[in-house]
Motif scaffolding. Structure first.
Motif: not given
Length: 132
Positions: A7, A11-12, A29, A31-32, A37
């Motif tokens: 994190h 994320p990109r 990522a 968070r995904d 996150s």
């Protein structure tokens, strides 16, 4: 290789790397993967360890250098690639370019190392061992 982007990196970056390397590799990522996150290291590290086969890309040197976090990481059977301090100051485009340049060595390292914490070099291809 399954790679989680921590994190502390955008994320990109995970989205871009995944678009380049799928279906051979899976990059996601934090968070995904976990739906949020704000997870503490003590939550997501063991969860990845239980799944097995994960590597982590991070700029969080606290995980790499502080004994309790590092030991948790290694015990979980994870392989961590941590940006060197100089790389942490780079713009995202330069960080992404570096990951792309050293990707073959990351995959090879992941396939030949059971666990460990490694500093990603700003130049060259040799990873510095921080802990195992």
């Amino acid at each position: 290789m399954k790679l989680l982007v921590d994190h502390n990196l955008p994320p990109r970056l995970a989205v871009a790397l995944n678009a380049i390397f799928e279906p051979e590799h899976s990059i996601i990522a934090l968070r995904d993967k976990f739906g949020r996150s704000d997870l503490k290291d003590e939550e997501w590290i063991p969860a990845l360890g239980r799944e097995g086969g994960w590597a982590v890309l991070s700029a969080d040197m606290n995980i790499a250098k502080k004994r309790p976090s590092r030991e948790l990481f290694v015990r979980a059977g994870l392989v961590g690639f941590f940006f060197s301090p100089s790389m942490q100051k780079w713009p995202l485009s330069r960080q992404a370019a570096r990951v792309l340049t050293i990707w073959p060595q990351m995959v090879s390292h992941m396939n030949t190392t059971a666990n460990g914490v490694f500093e990603m070099p700003a130049s060259g291809t040799k990873f510095r061992t921080i802990g195992r």
